[in-house]
Scaffold this motif. Structure first.
Motif, PDB file in Angstrom:
ATOM      1  N   UNK A  87       0.819  -1.155  -0.088  1.00 44.73           N
ATOM      2  CA  UNK A  87       0.093  -0.116  -0.122  1.00 44.73           C
ATOM      3  C   UNK A  87       0.715   1.076  -0.037  1.00 44.73           C
ATOM      4  N   UNK A  88       1.996   1.262   0.548  1.00 43.70           N
ATOM      5  CA  UNK A  88       2.794   2.456   0.593  1.00 43.70           C
ATOM      6  C   UNK A  88       3.424   2.549  -0.728  1.00 43.70           C
ATOM      7  N   UNK A  89       3.692   1.457  -1.342  1.00 38.51           N
ATOM      8  CA  UNK A  89       4.423   1.703  -2.611  1.00 38.51           C
ATOM      9  C   UNK A  89       3.472   2.125  -3.722  1.00 38.51           C
ATOM     10  N   UNK A  90       2.213   2.016  -3.374  1.00 38.58           N
ATOM     11  CA  UNK A  90       1.007   2.468  -4.242  1.00 38.58           C
ATOM     12  C   UNK A  90       0.938   3.960  -4.200  1.00 38.58           C
ATOM     13  N   UNK A  91       1.425   4.714  -3.036  1.00 32.57           N
ATOM     14  CA  UNK A  91       1.203   5.962  -2.941  1.00 32.57           C
ATOM     15  C   UNK A  91       2.400   6.801  -3.585  1.00 32.57           C
ATOM     16  N   UNK A 111       4.237   5.318  13.986  1.00 25.35           N
ATOM     17  CA  UNK A 111       2.551   4.855  13.821  1.00 25.35           C
ATOM     18  C   UNK A 111       2.601   3.367  14.203  1.00 25.35           C
ATOM     19  N   UNK A 112       1.655   3.050  15.337  1.00 18.64           N
ATOM     20  CA  UNK A 112       1.252   1.823  15.797  1.00 18.64           C
ATOM     21  C   UNK A 112       0.107   1.030  15.135  1.00 18.64           C
ATOM     22  N   UNK A 113       0.190  -0.036  14.434  1.00 21.91           N
ATOM     23  CA  UNK A 113      -0.754  -0.612  13.871  1.00 21.91           C
ATOM     24  C   UNK A 113      -1.294  -1.701  15.067  1.00 21.91           C
ATOM     25  N   UNK A 142      -4.680  -0.001   2.777  1.00 25.16           N
ATOM     26  CA  UNK A 142      -4.855   1.168   1.705  1.00 25.16           C
ATOM     27  C   UNK A 142      -5.354   2.413   2.757  1.00 25.16           C
ATOM     28  N   UNK A 143      -6.189   2.309   3.784  1.00 29.84           N
ATOM     29  CA  UNK A 143      -6.678   3.524   4.644  1.00 29.84           C
ATOM     30  C   UNK A 143      -5.562   3.991   5.190  1.00 29.84           C
ATOM     31  N   UNK A 144      -4.679   2.931   6.057  1.00 25.56           N
ATOM     32  CA  UNK A 144      -3.540   3.269   6.820  1.00 25.56           C
ATOM     33  C   UNK A 144      -2.508   4.061   5.717  1.00 25.56           C
ATOM     34  N   UNK A 145      -2.039   3.816   4.497  1.00 24.55           N
ATOM     35  CA  UNK A 145      -1.354   4.431   3.723  1.00 24.55           C
ATOM     36  C   UNK A 145      -1.762   6.100   3.353  1.00 24.55           C
ATOM     37  N   UNK A 146      -3.227   5.869   3.006  1.00 18.62           N
ATOM     38  CA  UNK A 146      -3.581   7.193   2.714  1.00 18.62           C
ATOM     39  C   UNK A 146      -3.615   8.311   3.975  1.00 18.62           C
ATOM     40  N   UNK A 147      -3.924   7.693   4.940  1.00 20.04           N
ATOM     41  CA  UNK A 147      -3.891   8.336   6.286  1.00 20.04           C
ATOM     42  C   UNK A 147      -2.236   8.884   6.451  1.00 20.04           C
ATOM     43  N   UNK A 148      -1.256   8.171   6.483  1.00 23.68           N
ATOM     44  CA  UNK A 148      -0.045   8.589   6.790  1.00 23.68           C
ATOM     45  C   UNK A 148       0.510   9.618   5.916  1.00 23.68           C
ATOM     46  N   UNK A 149       0.084   9.301   4.654  1.00 23.06           N
ATOM     47  CA  UNK A 149       0.258  10.055   3.359  1.00 23.06           C
ATOM     48  C   UNK A 149      -0.347  11.399   3.583  1.00 23.06           C
TER      49      UNK A 149
END
Length: 363
Positions: free
Chosen positions: A22-26, A115-117, A354-361
């Motif tokens: 998901x990170x690589x897709x951002x 960030x803690x998942x 995907x939700x996590x990656x978008x939030x961190x971005x």
């Protein structure tokens, strides 16, 4: 944005794999993986990396064996050098193992955001080292990603700012959704000579269950009783195997008719075994979640669970003591068809990463 994701134990791979993708897709995002080596088996690590389509970790800390305190000190020292070299924007930690807290502490000391998942999970059992790791990591974290309602409730009660907290779903389920079909194509059951719904899958490793001769004697009695009704598949955790050997009980276990002792399984193989089991017996956290999604009955031998949604909504039932008579009655109920009806919890839809990656971005 540069993210360093931490893996230390095998379940961490299943959680980090969808996050890495998901990170690589951002846009403008770099993702690297650090393996602390907390639980390291060369063969199994390679299997998990390959099956989950992960690259080899960018950094391997090769944590020294020892007590949790010794391991934590060694990880912190080695991870500090990685942080100095990488200068990431975020350190992402998952779950509740020693690696989780060790790397979160070093990042916080260096002023790197954490960030803690799987934040907010609480068992209420202070005897579990994982409980301490969860609480301390949540206090350190700059952003907390929650898998279930209890996590939101716990963090609110502990005074964590709601602005830091995001209810995103369960990344463990992301991997399950992605790889379930691939797992069904394996011939694992054929190789083991078993059929769907004709076996009980057991995996136990926690100290309360396997570190004493009395506990292991109870386990053997339970297995002997189950094997009278169904084949028992028992992938033996290294800790459990060592203790069975130490107390001279391994030969007795091997001699029970209808029991198949297995080496620890790869991710896809174990997923296939869970998906086709008539019942899973465990003391693991993640397996409670996976069986809930798969709608497979699960009995968890623990006093409490940090994942109460698996009991409230899912297929999981707690047995707070490994009493063979009580456990066998419950096993017989399930095998006779009196199973608990479960449902998939909110946002366990395969899209949490995907939700996590978008939030961190966005942060």
């Amino acid at each position: 944005m540069n993210v360093l994701s931490i893996v230390g134990a095998r379940p961490n791979f299943m959680k980090v794999a969808p996050l890495h993708r998901a990170f690589l897709s951002q846009p403008n995002t770099q993702s690297k993986i650090v393996h602390t080596g907390q639980h390291y088996d060369h063969l199994l690590s390679d299997i998990f990396i390959r099956q989950l389509d992960l690259p080899q970790p960018d950094h391997f800390l090769n944590a020294l064996p020892g007590s949790p305190t010794q391991q934590m000190a060694d990880m912190m020292h080695k991870f500090d050098a990685v942080l100095h070299a990488e200068q990431p924007d975020w350190v992402l930690v998952v779950g509740d193992v020693t690696s989780t807290l060790a790397c979160a502490r070093v990042a916080a000391q260096r002023g790197v955001r954490v960030a803690h998942v799987e934040a907010g999970l609480r068992s209420g059992d202070d005897r579990m080292p994982e409980e301490f790791n969860r609480i301390e990591t949540d206090r350190i974290a700059d952003v907390l990603f929650v898998t279930e309602q209890s996590g939101l409730d716990n963090l609110r009660r502990e005074g964590i700012s709601h602005e830091k907290v995001h209810f995103v779903g369960n990344v463990m389920i992301d991997s399950l959704v992605q790889y379930r079909q691939k797992a069904t194509k394996l011939n694992t059951l054929t190789l083991l000579g078993v059929f769907p719904q004709q076996y009980v899958l057991i995996t136990l490793h926690r100290p309360a269950n396997v570190d004493t001769e009395t506990g292991l004697e109870k386990l053997l009695q339970l297995i002997r009783g189950i094997a009278q009704h169904k084949t028992v598949l028992f992938p033996i955790h290294p800790r459990t195997r060592a203790n069975l050997t130490q107390f001279g009980l391994m030969d007795r276990l091997v001699a029970i008719p209808g029991v198949r002792l297995l080496e620890p399984q790869g991710y896809l193989e174990f997923l296939n075994l869970m998906d086709n089991a008539s019942l899973v017996i465990t003391d693991s956290g993640g397996i409670q979640e996976e069986t809930t999604y798969l709608n497979v009955p699960c009995l968890t031998f623990r006093h409490s669970t940090e994942r109460p949604v698996t009991v409230d909504l899912g297929t999981n039932q707690l047995l707070d003591d490994l009493k063979p008579e009580t456990a066998l009655r419950k096993v017989k109920e399930i095998l006779d068809g009196r199973v608990k009806t479960g449902q998939v919890p909110p946002l366990w839809d395969g899209q949490a990463a995907g939700r996590i990656a978008r939030i961190l971005t966005s942060l």
